[in-house]
Design a protein around this motif. Structure first.
Motif, PDB file in Angstrom:
ATOM      1  N   CYS A 106       0.853  -1.191   0.000  1.00 53.86           N
ATOM      2  CA  CYS A 106       0.000   0.000   0.000  1.00 53.86           C
ATOM      3  C   CYS A 106       0.892   1.246   0.000  1.00 53.86           C
ATOM      4  CB  CYS A 106      -0.840  -0.020   1.265  1.00 53.86           C
ATOM      5  SG  CYS A 106       0.228  -0.137   2.719  1.00 53.86           S
TER       6      CYS A 106
ATOM      7  N   ALA B  64      -0.796  -6.147   2.747  1.00 53.55           N
ATOM      8  CA  ALA B  64      -0.298  -4.828   2.338  1.00 53.55           C
ATOM      9  C   ALA B  64       1.187  -4.640   2.630  1.00 53.55           C
ATOM     10  CB  ALA B  64      -1.113  -3.735   3.034  1.00 53.55           C
TER      11      ALA B  64
ATOM     12  N   GLY C  28       1.454   3.429   2.282  1.00 54.21           N
ATOM     13  CA  GLY C  28       2.239   3.625   3.505  1.00 54.21           C
ATOM     14  C   GLY C  28       3.439   2.695   3.575  1.00 54.21           C
ATOM     15  N   VAL C  29       3.273   1.479   3.060  1.00 50.80           N
ATOM     16  CA  VAL C  29       4.390   0.521   3.062  1.00 50.80           C
ATOM     17  C   VAL C  29       5.440   0.957   2.043  1.00 50.80           C
ATOM     18  CG1 VAL C  29       5.022  -1.856   2.446  1.00 50.80           C
ATOM     19  CG2 VAL C  29       3.117  -1.420   4.011  1.00 50.80           C
TER      20      VAL C  29
ATOM     21  N   CYS D 288      -8.277   1.353   6.671  1.00 45.26           N
ATOM     22  CA  CYS D 288      -7.695   2.068   5.527  1.00 45.26           C
ATOM     23  C   CYS D 288      -8.118   1.438   4.202  1.00 45.26           C
ATOM     24  CB  CYS D 288      -6.178   2.120   5.654  1.00 45.26           C
ATOM     25  SG  CYS D 288      -5.378   0.595   5.176  1.00 45.26           S
ATOM     26  N   TYR D 289      -7.919   2.206   3.140  1.00 40.83           N
ATOM     27  CA  TYR D 289      -8.354   1.772   1.807  1.00 40.83           C
ATOM     28  C   TYR D 289      -7.699   0.448   1.416  1.00 40.83           C
ATOM     29  CZ  TYR D 289      -3.818   2.868  -0.195  1.00 40.83           C
ATOM     30  OH  TYR D 289      -2.484   2.838  -0.484  1.00 40.83           O
TER      31      TYR D 289
ATOM     32  N   CYS E  58       2.814   5.631   8.853  1.00 40.56           N
ATOM     33  CA  CYS E  58       1.888   5.789   7.723  1.00 40.56           C
ATOM     34  C   CYS E  58       0.974   6.982   7.982  1.00 40.56           C
ATOM     35  CB  CYS E  58       1.046   4.532   7.527  1.00 40.56           C
ATOM     36  SG  CYS E  58      -0.202   4.775   6.240  1.00 40.56           S
TER      37      CYS E  58
ATOM     38  N   THR F 235      -6.254   0.491  11.694  1.00 42.67           N
ATOM     39  CA  THR F 235      -6.508   0.629  10.253  1.00 42.67           C
ATOM     40  C   THR F 235      -6.617  -0.711   9.521  1.00 42.67           C
ATOM     41  OG1 THR F 235      -4.130   0.749   9.918  1.00 42.67           O
ATOM     42  CG2 THR F 235      -5.316   2.843  10.066  1.00 42.67           C
ATOM     43  N   THR F 236      -6.201  -1.796  10.175  1.00 42.92           N
ATOM     44  CA  THR F 236      -6.061  -3.067   9.438  1.00 42.92           C
ATOM     45  C   THR F 236      -7.047  -4.143   9.891  1.00 42.92           C
ATOM     46  OG1 THR F 236      -4.341  -3.661  11.020  1.00 42.92           O
ATOM     47  CG2 THR F 236      -3.607  -2.739   8.927  1.00 42.92           C
TER      48      THR F 236
ATOM     49  N   LEU G  64      -1.978   7.444   7.173  1.00 38.70           N
ATOM     50  CA  LEU G  64      -3.351   7.091   7.557  1.00 38.70           C
ATOM     51  C   LEU G  64      -3.429   6.719   9.035  1.00 38.70           C
ATOM     52  CD1 LEU G  64      -4.541   5.208   4.363  1.00 38.70           C
ATOM     53  CD2 LEU G  64      -4.729   7.617   4.983  1.00 38.70           C
ATOM     54  N   VAL G  65      -2.315   6.266   9.588  1.00 45.57           N
ATOM     55  CA  VAL G  65      -2.258   6.057  11.042  1.00 45.57           C
ATOM     56  C   VAL G  65      -2.152   7.423  11.731  1.00 45.57           C
ATOM     57  CG1 VAL G  65      -0.941   5.013  12.937  1.00 45.57           C
ATOM     58  CG2 VAL G  65      -1.188   3.781  10.768  1.00 45.57           C
TER      59      VAL G  65
HETATM   60  S1  SF4 Z   1      -2.130  -0.918   5.575  1.00 49.57           S
HETATM   61 FE1  SF4 Z   1      -3.168   1.065   5.507  1.00 49.57          FE
HETATM   62  S2  SF4 Z   1      -2.600   2.089   7.422  1.00 49.57           S
HETATM   63 FE2  SF4 Z   1      -1.174   0.359   7.137  1.00 49.57          FE
HETATM   64  S3  SF4 Z   1       0.592   1.241   6.088  1.00 49.57           S
HETATM   65 FE3  SF4 Z   1      -0.816   0.516   4.506  1.00 49.57          FE
HETATM   66  S4  SF4 Z   1      -2.106   2.301   3.959  1.00 49.57           S
HETATM   67 FE4  SF4 Z   1      -1.102   2.711   5.914  1.00 49.57          FE
END
Ligand code: SF4
Length: 348
Positions: free
Chosen positions: A27, A293, A29-30, A219-220, A117, A191-192, A119-120
């Motif tokens: 994703c 992800a 963030g990763v 998260c998405y 991330c 988020t997961t 989103l976190v």
């Molecule tokens: S899984 Fe979602 S919250 Fe976690 S790093 Fe990826 S985008 Fe960010």
């Protein structure tokens, strides 16, 4: 003459289709934290380690690769970080409390970037703002396999006093709680989590405190990967095996696994493609191969290659998207600033 095995009794011999959902793998963030680590390790160029408090992402083989390049995971034990030597540190993608930055400053470290991330971070900001406005937080989170609190809720709770938040792992955890009707309440989540389980959990909380405000923090990437597997199970009635590339402590990977298990489909999650057990393929016709992800594409490719050696005549189907996710998305980071901070230390 001995009995001859029919093709379905040979591991993989009966596989006709291998489905790969579009929404899988890393994703935004990763990608972001891996790029930050790549840039930092490249610029440090073996002169010294890059430190992080926890695995950057929950992927065992990937973290082994980064360790071999100079990453040191100190598991929140700051004694392992050298004192007053401008050691380079970054937090894991799961987030940290303010104590991370206080400790980094106390030890004289250089924080190259807040690699949490975004989103976190959004949940973190929301939680802090809510508490400042008199809310009590009911945070739905998870534990790691070893029973420790997952680092994401652990990071969030460190941003507030213990009285301001309850971390709820399972619905029974609300049993002891009591709130006055004038107490403002807000539900936030890791988020997961599983979308369906979280919806059920939220409804249980709402039945107890109907005035609670609910924020959607899944998260998405988590949502889309779960949706993609669920949609494929509905599209094909014959899926009989779910293979998830993802580590034991990767929460979003484990949630993908649960989707198959709940439908009584033989399902496995593992982070090393070599762990594919040929006996899982006996009698199987239609596996789905997906990944969490925190899993980069080469691991999935390796698993697929291995699977094809057992099922050379199977048709590999790259399934259509079920969302508008851009798999190339990398959340923003400050590459030049990271390089500059490192160059300044070495005066180059
Ligand atoms: S899984 Fe979602 S919250 Fe976690 S790093 Fe990826 S985008 Fe960010």
């Amino acid at each position: 003459m001995g009995d001859r095995l029919n093709s379905r009794e040979i591991p993989g011999g009966g596989i006709e289709i291998i489905s790969l959902p579009y929404e899988q793998g890393p994703c935004g963030g990763v990608w972001r934290i891996l790029k930050i680590a790549d840039v930092a390790l490249e610029e440090i160029s073996g002169r010294e380690p890059l430190y992080t408090n926890h695995d950057l992402v929950h992927n065992v083989p990937l973290m082994e690769e980064y360790r071999s390049k100079g990453l040191v995971v100190f598991h929140n034990n700051w004694q392992l970080v050298p004192d007053q030597s401008k050691a380079f540190v970054i937090p894991s993608a799961h987030g940290v409390g303010p104590d991370f930055f206080v400790n980094a400053q106390r030890k004289g470290c250089i924080v190259l970037e807040d690699s949490t991330c975004q989103l976190v971070k959004k949940v973190e900001y929301r939680a802090k703002a809510a508490v400042a406005n008199g809310y009590h937080i009911l945070y739905i989170g998870s534990l790691l396999k070893n029973g420790d609190l997952h680092p994401e809720p652990d990071g969030i709770r460190r941003h507030m006093s213990p009285e301001a938040i309850d971390i709820l792992i399972k619905p029974e955890d609300i049993g002891e709680l009591n709130f006055e009707e004038n107490q403002r309440l807000m539900i936030l989540t890791q988020t997961t989590l599983s979308r369906t389980e979280t919806d059920d959990f939220v409804n249980i909380i709402k039945s107890r405190w109907p005035w609670v405000e609910v924020k959607d923090d899944i998260c998405y990437a988590t949502d889309n990967r779960q949706l993609a597997v669920s949609e494929l199970l509905s599209k094909y009635g014959d899926v009989d095996l779910l293979l998830v590339v993802g580590s034991e402590h990767s929460h979003n990977s484990q949630e993908l696994l649960k989707i198959g298990l709940k439908k009584d489909i033989q399902s496995y999650a593992f982070d090393d493609p070599n762990k594919l057990d040929p006996s899982w393929l006996i009698g199987k016709k239609h596996p789905i191969v997906t990944s969490g992800a925190s899993v980069i594409t080469p691991y999935v490719d390796q698993l697929l290659e291995r699977l094809i050696t057992f099922a050379p005549s199977a048709q590999v189907v790259y399934e259509d998207p079920v969302s508008d996710e851009n798999l190339e998305l990398v959340f923003k980071y400050q590459e030049e600033e990271i390089r500059q901070k490192i160059r300044e230390k070495y005066a180059i």
